[in-house]
Design a protein around this motif. Structure first.
Motif, PDB file in Angstrom:
ATOM      1  N   VAL A 130      68.953  53.060  33.929  1.00  0.00           N
ATOM      2  CA  VAL A 130      69.812  52.048  34.547  1.00  0.00           C
ATOM      3  C   VAL A 130      69.798  50.799  33.679  1.00  0.00           C
ATOM      4  O   VAL A 130      68.833  50.531  32.958  1.00  0.00           O
ATOM      5  N   HIS A 131      70.883  50.060  33.743  1.00  0.00           N
ATOM      6  CA  HIS A 131      70.972  48.779  33.035  1.00  0.00           C
ATOM      7  C   HIS A 131      71.469  47.733  34.019  1.00  0.00           C
ATOM      8  O   HIS A 131      72.616  47.797  34.487  1.00  0.00           O
ATOM      9  N   ASP A 132      70.595  46.792  34.349  1.00  0.00           N
ATOM     10  CA  ASP A 132      70.918  45.725  35.301  1.00  0.00           C
ATOM     11  C   ASP A 132      71.103  44.423  34.535  1.00  0.00           C
ATOM     12  O   ASP A 132      70.124  43.741  34.205  1.00  0.00           O
ATOM     13  N   ALA A 133      72.325  44.097  34.214  1.00  0.00           N
ATOM     14  CA  ALA A 133      72.630  42.892  33.452  1.00  0.00           C
ATOM     15  C   ALA A 133      72.494  41.650  34.334  1.00  0.00           C
ATOM     16  O   ALA A 133      72.594  41.730  35.562  1.00  0.00           O
ATOM     17  N   PRO A 134      72.279  40.488  33.726  1.00  0.00           N
ATOM     18  CA  PRO A 134      72.200  39.243  34.509  1.00  0.00           C
ATOM     19  C   PRO A 134      73.577  38.800  34.977  1.00  0.00           C
ATOM     20  O   PRO A 134      74.602  39.357  34.562  1.00  0.00           O
ATOM     21  N   GLN A 135      73.587  37.787  35.836  1.00  0.00           N
ATOM     22  CA  GLN A 135      74.855  37.209  36.275  1.00  0.00           C
ATOM     23  C   GLN A 135      75.583  36.618  35.069  1.00  0.00           C
ATOM     24  O   GLN A 135      74.973  36.198  34.084  1.00  0.00           O
ATOM     25  N   TYR A 136      76.899  36.600  35.155  1.00  0.00           N
ATOM     26  CA  TYR A 136      77.725  36.136  34.045  1.00  0.00           C
ATOM     27  C   TYR A 136      77.340  34.724  33.625  1.00  0.00           C
ATOM     28  O   TYR A 136      77.123  33.835  34.460  1.00  0.00           O
ATOM     29  N   ASN A 137      77.275  34.553  32.320  1.00  0.00           N
ATOM     30  CA  ASN A 137      76.962  33.270  31.703  1.00  0.00           C
ATOM     31  C   ASN A 137      77.656  33.287  30.348  1.00  0.00           C
ATOM     32  O   ASN A 137      77.318  34.108  29.482  1.00  0.00           O
ATOM     33  N   PHE A 138      78.643  32.422  30.162  1.00  0.00           N
ATOM     34  CA  PHE A 138      79.451  32.483  28.947  1.00  0.00           C
ATOM     35  C   PHE A 138      78.611  32.236  27.693  1.00  0.00           C
ATOM     36  O   PHE A 138      78.835  32.858  26.650  1.00  0.00           O
ATOM     37  N   HIS A 139      77.633  31.352  27.784  1.00  0.00           N
ATOM     38  CA  HIS A 139      76.780  31.104  26.629  1.00  0.00           C
ATOM     39  C   HIS A 139      76.011  32.365  26.250  1.00  0.00           C
ATOM     40  O   HIS A 139      75.938  32.740  25.072  1.00  0.00           O
ATOM     41  N   LEU A 141      76.855  35.403  26.900  1.00  0.00           N
ATOM     42  CA  LEU A 141      77.797  36.422  26.448  1.00  0.00           C
ATOM     43  C   LEU A 141      78.081  36.308  24.954  1.00  0.00           C
ATOM     44  O   LEU A 141      78.342  37.316  24.283  1.00  0.00           O
ATOM     45  N   LEU A 142      78.009  35.110  24.414  1.00  0.00           N
ATOM     46  CA  LEU A 142      78.280  34.931  22.988  1.00  0.00           C
ATOM     47  C   LEU A 142      77.230  35.602  22.112  1.00  0.00           C
ATOM     48  O   LEU A 142      77.499  35.902  20.942  1.00  0.00           O
ATOM     49  N   PHE A 143      76.045  35.861  22.670  1.00  0.00           N
ATOM     50  CA  PHE A 143      74.958  36.429  21.873  1.00  0.00           C
ATOM     51  C   PHE A 143      74.505  37.810  22.354  1.00  0.00           C
ATOM     52  O   PHE A 143      73.848  38.537  21.610  1.00  0.00           O
ATOM     53  N   HIS A 144      74.853  38.145  23.584  1.00  0.00           N
ATOM     54  CA  HIS A 144      74.470  39.445  24.130  1.00  0.00           C
ATOM     55  C   HIS A 144      75.630  39.967  24.974  1.00  0.00           C
ATOM     56  O   HIS A 144      76.217  39.226  25.765  1.00  0.00           O
ATOM     57  N   ASN A 145      75.933  41.234  24.821  1.00  0.00           N
ATOM     58  CA  ASN A 145      77.030  41.803  25.608  1.00  0.00           C
ATOM     59  C   ASN A 145      76.535  42.107  27.013  1.00  0.00           C
ATOM     60  O   ASN A 145      76.085  43.213  27.318  1.00  0.00           O
ATOM     61  N   ILE A 146      76.624  41.132  27.898  1.00  0.00           N
ATOM     62  CA  ILE A 146      76.124  41.271  29.267  1.00  0.00           C
ATOM     63  C   ILE A 146      77.212  41.769  30.218  1.00  0.00           C
ATOM     64  O   ILE A 146      76.973  41.885  31.416  1.00  0.00           O
ATOM     65  N   ALA A 147      78.404  42.059  29.696  1.00  0.00           N
ATOM     66  CA  ALA A 147      79.503  42.550  30.529  1.00  0.00           C
ATOM     67  C   ALA A 147      79.687  44.045  30.287  1.00  0.00           C
ATOM     68  O   ALA A 147      79.590  44.524  29.162  1.00  0.00           O
ATOM     69  N   TRP A 187      88.624  31.865  31.561  1.00  0.00           N
ATOM     70  CA  TRP A 187      88.301  32.694  32.716  1.00  0.00           C
ATOM     71  C   TRP A 187      86.799  32.878  32.843  1.00  0.00           C
ATOM     72  O   TRP A 187      86.076  32.895  31.854  1.00  0.00           O
ATOM     73  N   TYR A 188      86.342  33.056  34.077  1.00  0.00           N
ATOM     74  CA  TYR A 188      84.944  33.395  34.335  1.00  0.00           C
ATOM     75  C   TYR A 188      84.811  34.908  34.528  1.00  0.00           C
ATOM     76  O   TYR A 188      85.756  35.589  34.934  1.00  0.00           O
ATOM     77  N   GLY A 189      83.630  35.408  34.260  1.00  0.00           N
ATOM     78  CA  GLY A 189      83.261  36.745  34.684  1.00  0.00           C
ATOM     79  C   GLY A 189      82.376  36.652  35.915  1.00  0.00           C
ATOM     80  O   GLY A 189      81.901  35.575  36.284  1.00  0.00           O
ATOM     81  N   TYR A 190      82.168  37.798  36.553  1.00  0.00           N
ATOM     82  CA  TYR A 190      81.281  37.851  37.714  1.00  0.00           C
ATOM     83  C   TYR A 190      80.623  39.223  37.731  1.00  0.00           C
ATOM     84  O   TYR A 190      81.308  40.243  37.594  1.00  0.00           O
ATOM     85  N   SER A 191      79.299  39.242  37.892  1.00  0.00           N
ATOM     86  CA  SER A 191      78.560  40.492  37.905  1.00  0.00           C
ATOM     87  C   SER A 191      78.168  40.875  39.325  1.00  0.00           C
ATOM     88  O   SER A 191      77.634  40.049  40.072  1.00  0.00           O
ATOM     89  N   ILE A 192      78.458  42.123  39.698  1.00  0.00           N
ATOM     90  CA  ILE A 192      77.983  42.684  40.966  1.00  0.00           C
ATOM     91  C   ILE A 192      76.651  43.365  40.706  1.00  0.00           C
ATOM     92  O   ILE A 192      76.569  44.262  39.872  1.00  0.00           O
TER      93      ILE A 192
END
Length: 389
Positions: A130-139, A141-147, A187-192
């Motif tokens: 499983v991969h549980d990414a953190p809540q969206y954070n644009f900063h 995201l620039l260094f890690h593909n959290i989406a 735009w913002y992202g949002y993680s479920i």
């Protein structure tokens, strides 16, 4: 509201005929039914896949063809053809959880600044993790593909971002570059925090090739977004997102005439009782022994059950009660601080009652459920509400 589908699911397919029908069926089995499915044949030359695509007969599904140009171009072609307000890219070998589209749609309709909704990931097949990414954070995201690549996206955001880009040294990070572009457009992202995307693993894939070329690909991404990687901008962005995330300031609202009012859901099995269980969390540890005994006494052969968690939770294992139901909703995961926004909670619960045709409600220790009980009774006076503590 137009007759167009609300969500378009775009499935690029290159020689993946052996998995494609299962992928399509996972969409058709969704609780959210206002969908179209667009399969983009990316120049398949495998005889089995060619035969399947030429004879494919699935509801709500169309096949369009192009010469082999890669997954980015195939997605762009499907997205351009899509009629939906929202679009989901889905690879031809992967699956989605039945509730994913509905939950992501809720978030999009409630929060107009959210451009895409990302699920957590559960791998299956030759690998299980499983991969549980953190809540969206644009900063971040620039260094890690959290989406997640299989995120529900506003078509408006796709148009503004200009689609997926090609020209990378190898493919595999084009989705990361795309989500960065969407954020760059405001735009913002949002993680479920639920594992709603089922990622099939079967041998070496494009992602493995991308990881082997990680440094080169990151360099290309930075070169395509030079303003985002300037030191002064990065410092300001980090302070903005890590000290007080803009997501915390979003206020949910259901606008008059919203598509949220009108979507259709999958019909439940007839001739079975349809029960809604309002719980603190959909977690065995949060239920009293009496409530737990009640739940464990149910069986999917005899009841159609929808579970709703109403109290704050950091994440949810939606498989914990999979033996009974997949129709599980943890409301605080879709609306931050919803326990303080009980008008929104009541609207979401009422939506589930109406779309599922619920005929009995049980309060299993939910404080919010007790508070909302008179409002639910007022809206659905014919449905009995029972309390089990």
């Amino acid at each position: 509201m137009s007759g167009d589908p609300l969500i378009s699911v775009v499935i690029p397919c290159y020689n993946y005929g052996e998995y494609l029908e299962e992928t399509i069926d996972s969409v058709l089995n969704s609780t959210f039914q206002d969908v179209e499915i667009i399969v983009v044949d990316d120049g398949s030359d495998d005889p089995g896949t060619v035969h399947l695509l030429s004879s494919l007969d699935k509801p709500k599904t169309t096949v369009i063809k192009q010469s082999n140009k890669g997954v980015a171009a195939a997605r762009n072609k499907g997205f351009t053809e899509a009629k939906g307000k929202y679009i989901l890219p889905l690879d031809a070998d992967d699956l989605i959880h039945p509730t994913y589209l509905e939950k992501a749609f809720w978030i999009m309709e409630l929060f107009p600044r959210v451009g895409f909704v990302s699920p957590q990931v559960k791998a299956f097949g030759t690998e299980n993790w499983v991969h549980d990414a953190p809540q969206y954070n644009f900063h971040k995201l620039l260094f890690h593909n959290i989406a997640c690549g299989t995120s529900l996206l506003r078509k408006e955001a796709f148009v503004q971002a200009g689609g997926y880009k090609s020209g990378f040294v190898v493919m595999g990070y084009e989705d990361w570059d795309f989500w960065i572009t969407v954020g760059e457009k405001g735009w913002y992202g949002y993680s479920i925090f639920e594992r709603l995307f089922l990622y099939r693993r079967h041998g070496r894939s494009m992602v493995h090739e991308a990881i082997d070329h990680h440094e080169q690909l990151v360099g290309q991404i930075k070169a395509r977004h030079p303003l985002l990687y300037q030191e002064d901008y990065l410092n300001q962005l980090k302070q903005r997102w890590e000290n007080n995330s803009p997501l915390k300031d979003m206020s949910p609202r259901i606008q008059n005439g919203s598509d949220w009012q009108n979507y259709t859901s999958k019909q439940t099995t007839p001739n079975k009782p349809r029960w809604l269980l309002l719980m603190p969390q959909t977690n065995r540890e949060r239920l009293s022994p009496r409530c737990l005994n009640f739940v464990d006494g149910l069986h999917s052969d005899f009841y159609v059950v929808t579970m709703v968690g109403t109290e704050y939770v950091t994440g949810s294992d939606i498989d914990e009660f999979s033996w009974l139901t997949s129709d599980i909703f943890n409301l605080p995961l879709y609306v931050p601080k919803i326990e303080l926004k009980l008008d929104i909670m009541e609207r979401l619960i009422s939506k589930l009652i109406a779309t599922r045709g619920i005929d009995r409600i049980f309060l299993l220790g939910s404080r919010q459920g007790h508070y909302l009980r008179p409002y639910i009774q007022n809206g659905f006076p014919h449905i009995p509400i029972e309390i089990i503590e």
